[in-house]
Structures are given as C-alpha cells and as structure tokens.
Design a protein around this motif. Structure first.
Motif, mmCIF file in Angstrom:
data_model
loop_
_atom_site.group_PDB
_atom_site.id
_atom_site.type_symbol
_atom_site.label_atom_id
_atom_site.label_comp_id
_atom_site.label_asym_id
_atom_site.label_seq_id
_atom_site.Cartn_x
_atom_site.Cartn_y
_atom_site.Cartn_z
ATOM 1 N N GLU A 200 0.869 -1.176 0.000
ATOM 2 C CA GLU A 200 0.000 0.000 0.000
ATOM 3 C C GLU A 200 0.908 1.229 0.000
ATOM 4 N N TRP A 221 0.065 -11.026 7.827
ATOM 5 C CA TRP A 221 0.884 -10.105 7.027
ATOM 6 C C TRP A 221 2.132 -9.781 7.817
ATOM 7 N N ASP A 237 -5.345 -10.125 10.187
ATOM 8 C CA ASP A 237 -6.506 -9.432 9.663
ATOM 9 C C ASP A 237 -7.818 -9.981 10.230
ATOM 10 N N GLU A 268 -8.184 1.507 8.713
ATOM 11 C CA GLU A 268 -8.232 1.123 7.304
ATOM 12 C C GLU A 268 -7.960 -0.360 7.096
ATOM 13 N N PHE A 269 -7.268 -0.990 8.031
ATOM 14 C CA PHE A 269 -6.904 -2.401 7.885
ATOM 15 C C PHE A 269 -7.111 -3.062 9.245
#
Length: 315
Positions: A200, A221, A237, A268-269
């Motif tokens: 990103e 991640w 996540d 956002e995540f």
C-alpha cells in the motif's frame, strides 16, 4: 489518552455535521481554541471578553448557518463544508447583510467577495504553528493537538515532508527477506499468498498462508510500515485471521521479548498488530548487523508472535 479519544472519534463521527459539532464542543470546552477559531477567519478579533453569542446551527428565515457569533453587536457567520459544494453565498449575504462572513471547506475554491475563504488544511497548519498554542496550559494544548489529529483524519489532510530517495533498494531486499522467511517457518506449513495485495502507499510486505495441525488456515501479514514512524509489524486481519482476531484482547499490557504489547486497530486495515520493539528495530538497521543476523532477528520475531497467538488460534 486524549489523542486516542480523538482518533476513535474520527472513526465514528466523520461527516460534515460531525466536524462542525466537534469543533463547537472544542470551542465551548477550550476557550483559547474558540479564540483561535474566530481569529483564523477574522484577524481583527483579538478579544472575546465581550462575546455575546457563539452558537452552533443558527437559523434565520430559511437559512441556517453553521456558526453564528456576535461580539459587541457585530455579527460573524461561518459556514463549514467538507465535500459539499452547495455554498449559499448569495442567500447568506442577503440574510446577514451587515455580518462578517467566513467560509471553510476541504477543497480549493475561487475567492468570493466579502467572504473570508479558508480550508481545513490551512486551519490544521494554523493550529500546529500558532505561537499561542505553545504557551497555553498543558491540558488545553493536548486537546487542541487531539482535535488536530481528528481534523486530519476526517478531512484526509496529507502532511508532506522533504523527500530523500537515496536507498530504495533496501526495501526491495527487505521484501525478499520477508518472502524467504514466510516460506520457511519452523513448525508450520507456510507459503506466500499472492492473491492478496501486500503493498500500500504506507506499507510494504507479504501476506502468507499459514497452517498447523488441525487449526484453520490463516493469512497473516509481515512487513514494514513507513508513515510518521517506521516499524516492522506482523498483523492478523479481521477477515483472513478471524480465529485469532475474534478472541485476542483489544489491548494487551504485556509485550514479548521481541514485540511491544499487541493491540487491535479497526481503521483502514482492521487487525491485531504486533510491532517489533524499537531496540530490535534499531539493531536490525544497524550498519554493524550482518544479513544473517537480520534474518535471525526477524525469524525470532515471527516465531515469538506465532507462539503467542497459537493458544487462541489452535485451541
């Protein structure tokens, strides 16, 4: 704590009316903020001791303005916008012909006669650089800084710094190291998951597929974030690592040897995040640290994180 409060506020109260409401609350709660807000539009106003009215959502006739202010009989009206481009310039001038007019938005707009035109980005910079903020009491200053963080989130204000592009190849090799590690984690079946988007504008790394025993397959991640602060993170996540996200505590008070206390972030995540401790991050970046030592350090971080989440994941 105040900063965290405003950060959470920006997640739930982020539309145009919310921004005006929060601004009014700040003006009512922090007197110096109210003075700064008014003076930002009308430089001649330096003393609010004779303030008669400071009102949010003032209605006259068929017109409603976001802020109506009266000081010694002089009217001031301020209209606040985020993305709405319905300006009402003519209506407001007709409704309040003797008033001083202010207008603030999240977009650039051509000058309008008899209106003080501003942007939220300008207000953010004004609060950050104003010399009066540096001299006020610590509590008020903390709230103003918190509001500034809220404003940047709600209005998507981007703060740039001077750019020095001199060693971007390091990021390329860091990603190769991450790829090597996530494909060979001791005690687990793992491989790079290319179907997801690992890069990103503010981070670079890899998602990877992870399996062990009879537990559900998860897709963590691993990588580096580079915003105002730079750090190495491992994230689980909300969707792809549901077995861990749903049962991990919101905020732990205990870290590990390699990582700070893990926490959940819903922005956002949404994920559970583990961040490499600063002393290990500095060691990783030291010129004296060899590539082999960097790999061992990053592997130790990954293994410790997985050992920490396994009781939640594999129960």
């Amino acid at each position: 704590m105040v900063s965290y409060f405003f950060e959470n506020l920006s997640r739930r109260f982020s539309n145009e009316n919310d921004l005006s409401d929060v601004t009014w609350v700040m003006a009512e709660s922090v007197p110096i903020f109210r003075q700064l807000f008014v003076k930002f539009f009308f430089k001649e106003v330096s003393d609010l001791s004779k303030l008669e009215i400071f009102r949010r959502e003032h209605m006259e006739g068929t017109n409603r303005v976001d802020f109506y202010i009266k000081i010694e009989g002089q009217e001031f009206v301020i209209e606040c916008k985020v993305m709405d481009r319905n300006q009402h310039f003519i209506e407001y001038k007709e409704q309040w012909p003797k008033a001083r007019h202010g207008y603030i938005s999240n977009y650039a707009i051509d000058p309008e006669p008899n209106f003080e035109m501003r942007t939220w980005e300008e207000f953010s910079k004004y609060l950050k650089s104003n010399k009066d903020v540096a001299t006020i009491d610590a509590s008020s200053r903390e709230f103003i800084h918190g509001y500034g963080s809220y404003l940047k989130k709600v209005c998507s204000i981007i703060e740039l710094k001077k750019i020095m592009i001199n060693n971007l190849s390091a990021l390329y090799h860091f990603n190769l190291l991450v790829k090597k590690i996530v494909q060979s984690i001791a005690g687990y079946k793992s491989h790079v998951h290319n179907a997801s988007k690992p890069f990103e504008e503010n981070r670079s790394g890899r998602f990877f597929c992870l399996q062990r025993d009879n537990g559900p397959t998860i897709y963590p991640w691993l990588g580096v974030y580079y915003t105002e602060t730079v750090g190495i993170f491992m994230g689980f996540d909300k969707g792809w690592c549901k077995a861990i996200f749903d049962v991990m505590p919101e905020q732990s008070t205990v870290g590990g040897q390699h990582f700070k206390a893990p926490y959940k972030d819903y922005e956002e995540f949404p994920a559970v995040w583990f961040e490499l401790k600063e002393e290990y991050f500095e060691l990783f970046n030291s010129e004296e640290t060899t590539l082999e030592q960097q790999e061992a350090l990053l592997r130790g971080f990954v293994q410790e994180v997985l050992a920490t989440v396994s009781p939640y994941w594999l129960r």
